[in-house]
Design a protein around this motif. Sequence first.
Motif, short mmCIF file in Angstrom:
data_model
loop_
_atom_site.label_atom_id
_atom_site.label_comp_id
_atom_site.label_asym_id
_atom_site.label_seq_id
_atom_site.Cartn_x
_atom_site.Cartn_y
_atom_site.Cartn_z
N GLY A 11 0.82 -1.20 0.00
CA GLY A 11 0.00 0.00 0.00
C GLY A 11 0.85 1.25 0.00
N ARG A 12 0.21 2.37 -0.25
CA ARG A 12 0.92 3.64 -0.27
C ARG A 12 1.66 3.90 1.04
NH1 ARG A 12 0.28 7.68 -3.77
NH2 ARG A 12 -1.67 6.75 -4.53
N SER A 13 1.05 3.52 2.15
CA SER A 13 1.68 3.76 3.45
C SER A 13 2.90 2.87 3.68
CB SER A 13 0.66 3.55 4.57
OG SER A 13 0.19 2.21 4.59
N ILE A 15 5.26 2.41 1.43
CA ILE A 15 6.37 2.84 0.57
C ILE A 15 7.56 3.37 1.36
CG2 ILE A 15 7.04 4.51 -1.20
CD1 ILE A 15 4.27 4.09 -2.46
N ALA A 35 7.31 3.96 -5.36
CA ALA A 35 5.98 4.41 -5.78
C ALA A 35 5.75 4.15 -7.26
CB ALA A 35 5.81 5.90 -5.47
N ARG A 38 5.06 0.46 -7.81
CA ARG A 38 3.68 0.15 -7.42
C ARG A 38 2.70 0.60 -8.50
NH1 ARG A 38 -0.29 3.15 -4.51
NH2 ARG A 38 -1.82 1.79 -3.48
N HIS A 39 2.94 1.76 -9.09
CA HIS A 39 2.03 2.27 -10.10
C HIS A 39 2.10 1.45 -11.39
CE1 HIS A 39 0.33 5.97 -12.40
NE2 HIS A 39 -0.64 5.27 -11.88
N ARG A 42 0.03 -2.55 -9.73
CA ARG A 42 -0.41 -2.48 -8.33
C ARG A 42 -0.69 -3.85 -7.74
NH1 ARG A 42 -3.68 3.09 -7.07
NH2 ARG A 42 -2.21 4.46 -8.14
#
Length: 294
Positions: A11-13, A15, A35, A38-39, A42
């Motif tokens: 998840g973003r948190s 990273i 990031a 991930r993009h 995902r």
Amino acid sequence: MASGLKIHPLGRSDIPLVTAWARAENFAPGAGDVAIYRHTDRQGLWVGRLGQEPVGCIAGVRYNAAYGFLGLFLVKPEHRGRGYGLQLWRHALEHLADLACIGLEAAPERVDDYAGWGFEPATTTTRWQLISDGRAGGDTAPVLHGPARLLQGAAVPAPAVQAYDAQREPSPRPHFLADWLTHPAGTVLALVDGSGQCRGFGRIRPCLLRGGEGWRIGPLLADSPGLARQLLTGLIRRHPGVVLIDAPAGNPHAATLLEDLGFRPLSRTLRMYRGSAPAVPLTDVYGLACLELG
């Protein structure tokens, strides 16, 4: 086999934590790298947790229906030797199981392990280091080779760069490359001829070293050593400090060029593939985008 490990999409948190792990392992992650991974896919990055505690991570990114790449594979030192890495590894391989080819960069001590999973060696990758004064041989403007113009940042023509990259990498990677080249951290340069065709391009970005900060160059692709030199000197200029670049041995000119500019070899990994290895030669690739995703 370890028990109790739960594997979740990154998840973003997560990273900042995964970036800190990569820094501690001396992966030298660049600003924004995780990031962008991930993009790109995902569904292709995961964190393993014991209860609420994150203990490891892995990337298994699908570039398209035929090609994927494994990387960012680590388990916190205090949790190693309990099978958590194997669980993460199998989870990522399952995500990529239907692809014709999977690539990875192997540390020398892990080559035999990956060979046991069907990965075969292809070419050595050398990490080179330069302690730069930010001058790249002087403050005078570099001389262009031929009619190509040196463009920077927003002036770089994205479609021409995408087309150039797609012809020289194992797989077209428009989503990844678009994020990579438009990220605000660092500098992007491209050489474009009078007909609008790309003749080479590269990016330098800030990175996190185990004991400080520095710069990483990648990707760096060019039609010739002279054009690669033009890009390298342009990227190094005004970026003093430690500069790293990961160059494949499949390019016979890369080592000579880097040595001539003052780079010295720092470490080596081995590119390995499972399945039908890409037929694209690496003769125009002077620097990989990153070891984590190729």
